[in-house]
Design an enzyme around this catalytic site. Sequence first.
Site, PDB file in Angstrom:
ATOM      1  N   LEU A   1      53.556  73.212  12.685  1.00 24.47           N
ATOM      2  CA  LEU A   1      53.685  74.446  13.490  1.00 24.47           C
ATOM      3  C   LEU A   1      52.375  74.661  14.430  1.00 24.47           C
ATOM      4  O   LEU A   1      51.367  74.496  13.925  1.00 24.47           O
ATOM      5  CB  LEU A   1      53.860  75.621  12.527  1.00 24.47           C
ATOM      6  N   ASP A   2      52.595  74.817  15.503  1.00 26.66           N
ATOM      7  CA  ASP A   2      51.694  75.085  16.610  1.00 26.66           C
ATOM      8  C   ASP A   2      50.559  73.890  16.777  1.00 26.66           C
ATOM      9  O   ASP A   2      49.278  74.139  17.279  1.00 26.66           O
ATOM     10  CB  ASP A   2      50.713  76.389  16.183  1.00 26.66           C
TER      11      ASP A   2
END
Lengths: 283, 283, 283, 283
Positions: free
Chosen positions: B226-227
């Site tokens: 994520l991210d």
Amino acid sequence: MPNQEHWVLTFVCPDKPGIVHAISGAVVQAQGNITESKQFTSESNHFFMRLQIESSISKSEFETVIQEIAEAYQMEWQLDVVGRRMKTLVLASKAAHCLNDMLFRQLSGQLPIEVEAVLANHPDLKSLAEFYKTPFEHHSIESANDKHNFEKRIEELIEQKEIELIVLARYMQILSPEFCARHAGKIINIHHSFLPGFKGANPYAQAHQRGVKLIGATAHFVTEDLDEGPIIEQNVDRVTHEESKQKLVRIGQDIESRTLAQAVSWFAEHRVLVDGSRTIVFS
Amino acid sequence: MPNQEHWVLTFVCPDKPGIVHAISGAVVQAQGNITESKQFTSESNHFFMRLQIESSISKSEFETVIQEIAEAYQMEWQLDVVGRRMKTLVLASKAAHCLNDMLFRQLSGQLPIEVEAVLANHPDLKSLAEFYKTPFEHHSIESANDKHNFEKRIEELIEQKEIELIVLARYMQILSPEFCARHAGKIINIHHSFLPGFKGANPYAQAHQRGVKLIGATAHFVTEDLDEGPIIEQNVDRVTHEESKQKLVRIGQDIESRTLAQAVSWFAEHRVLVDGSRTIVFS
Amino acid sequence: MPNQEHWVLTFVCPDKPGIVHAISGAVVQAQGNITESKQFTSESNHFFMRLQIESSISKSEFETVIQEIAEAYQMEWQLDVVGRRMKTLVLASKAAHCLNDMLFRQLSGQLPIEVEAVLANHPDLKSLAEFYKTPFEHHSIESANDKHNFEKRIEELIEQKEIELIVLARYMQILSPEFCARHAGKIINIHHSFLPGFKGANPYAQAHQRGVKLIGATAHFVTEDLDEGPIIEQNVDRVTHEESKQKLVRIGQDIESRTLAQAVSWFAEHRVLVDGSRTIVFS
Amino acid sequence: MPNQEHWVLTFVCPDKPGIVHAISGAVVQAQGNITESKQFTSESNHFFMRLQIESSISKSEFETVIQEIAEAYQMEWQLDVVGRRMKTLVLASKAAHCLNDMLFRQLSGQLPIEVEAVLANHPDLKSLAEFYKTPFEHHSIESANDKHNFEKRIEELIEQKEIELIVLARYMQILSPEFCARHAGKIINIHHSFLPGFKGANPYAQAHQRGVKLIGATAHFVTEDLDEGPIIEQNVDRVTHEESKQKLVRIGQDIESRTLAQAVSWFAEHRVLVDGSRTIVFS
């Protein structure tokens, strides 16, 4: 394996099909490998290209290979060694900020130039040049004759030192149109810049008067039209109503140093090509 | 003279001598003219290239020509028509700023995408989508099952509408690792960003707490981490101690809209190539 | 405890000792608390101040207190409620970008204005205004008489709707000097801007021709000297030799929207004070 | 008329009504005129103020007047002469860029500091310091004992030279928590910064690996939590996929120099006040 040399090739020619195929064929023939390549077709229908090539053949052999294609495509071209320091002459007056910045960057390896001499119409920057072990000459300009002699001295230095680049590091004198024409595309100037532009004397006072919120600098080639040559690089910084005229000048000096250094660096790496009144910057 | 088509060709292959010569040979063979060309050799020794080519041969003929070279050089390649609108699916939640910006830019011709549908887990953006005549679906996500069904619906739309790009326009749900892996390199997210970075919940509060002077946004590909996917574009704006947390959020929204639009625009023009954890952006 | 009101007080007066003491005394007398305060003494020796004050006395009581000091110090002053939406009239032509941006920001609560009407000399923006439920009028301007009537209609709307701010959102008509003089300090325009400045027609073409590396926008008050009023805000973005004239225009539109929104926001919050040809921006 | 002195007064106190009235009353009593004034009420409900005041009374008289109010409002306050050069100690290692920039700006009058000494754990910067006629000491740090002695020498210099500010100009050693605590709010460090932030060794390599598009620098106060003190100033520059790790480092150095100079300048002008983990910068 023979020693590899790292070349930079730049050229411009009328745009037509087959140029890239031809030039990349020359690279294959020279047993070279393209490590960087940028190209651009301008609206004037000229094709500009900059290539970095690793190859083990000699410069003269490589030139022979290129020359053949160059003739077929009417190329103006230049071949140099990547990272070679360009022989540079700096013209200055009293302001130290641009000179200090350039000499520091040269020393620390950030600017691939060799400042062969600083020529100034004031003595103020002597010790700065000396600290960086750079020859410094000072000749006052009080008359048209002084000015003539100053330009004559520039020409002598250009010849003696094989100068490739002339940088006006806040040199506050106007060069003669003949001089500018003779060295077109080799003289870089740094100029304060504002939105909107202000004509006439004391632009910082005018900018302050209008309450501008941005001030900037433009690095450009010098042409016979003063401050109107092809633009190489521009930057701005924010200001507010609180900044005095003096503070605007200071902020302007910082932007001038950075912008000039950037333009000189790109020029010395053969990244700036001229297209009429514009520049192609392969940054 | 036959109709000219304007093509965009992108490819990546292991770097070795002769690639440019071979591909430019294919262009000559296709009676094409290269109108734009960018290339880059990465440190991982891969060669990336993006070409725009005017030619009057058909797509399938052109593909046949390229295929031959592609095999010789182990190229992964893609051929498209310049300016074709990319079929896009937007995932959203409640925040309107990114969606409004994208739909306005699509309508005004600044963004070469066609938003085929907006899929949201809240109903708030329905009228905005309708104003821009864009299909809008809302499905609440309250449970793991809802989430599963939501992703299933995304997959259906991707298939029905032949979606090429999925944009997370402040979609506040986490996509499953399987979904991310299946559409790797096709999902673009926009993420607030700070110097230094803040981990954990409520980053604007953390940024406010540390008194940051810049806040920014990062547009990146979504990966299973994520991210943490390859960065496409980043921007920042200045803030001061006077900005409240709420004001930081507002400023952040502006940067998010601009940064996402820029990333989507480059992607839709085939200007973004992935090199492991990095992007090559031929902007 | 009585209800607290949140006031914004702005004033300008000739600079002399004691002003801050006097005005802060008035705040003490009004049992108020200063929550924000900015001041500036200009080189023209005027003192500008903006205060936000929490107090529970009524507006008329507060005004009485201020009036006394105002007379002693020759203040021009204004008292308003923090966050009150300023009644705004937008003039537009065909270009949608500035209007779209303003209406979106008004709706999402980022811009403390109430657009009472959009008045345009072309019909193109009707549906956009309608989406945002904003009254829209279109009156063609083909003759001097049309122009006269258009300005008459503006004046009617100003009176009917108690307009406090007129925004030229890419309104491509010149307002009469009388109109500009009558509403001096109330009309905000957005103007493309370049370094260096270009005079005359088609500035984007001129900018492209000179190969500028930055393009920008200036939001300013309209005075009788076209495009020469006090500057409120400026921004720039970078461009390269690759951007076509059309692309420069697009990039320019983005900067125009952002810069105009920022200027309008500051004006509506009483953060912009005029000092002759300059602005004081208490941002 | 007696000589006017130009004072700068800064203070912080718990926020309550009447502070501005009281302090401006003191200025009136001191027959002073406020030439610049900034204030801010933090969310922690502290009131911060910085005033520049012209007055002809002596410093001790002025202090007596202020002291009375200070007690009533529990102010922590400081009175200084505007433009006085702050006695500064610079700690350095091998990297020259920040030191060169500071010494040049000091000499050219842009930075109101007096570098009393440069203390380094490497000899490399000796000649640079000498050119600027600045005392330079070099003591190697090879052991915990060396480190202890180095800090002892810093303390001696602080006492002898009455040092008010310690600047870490790329000083690559960690100061002891005791030292940091003892000089809290007096030590400024410059730190590279990225979006997102990278933890651990070799951040430029990490940034390059993720393909960041912006790199930056953060100037901050040093606290016992390394690299986590209140932020004073931040800047970023754009980079692309083409920049090598080495080039990222160079660009980073430029931003570091500028950002550190800005932070030091504001500190020396008493424009930086600390509010817990944040700074109030009255720039």
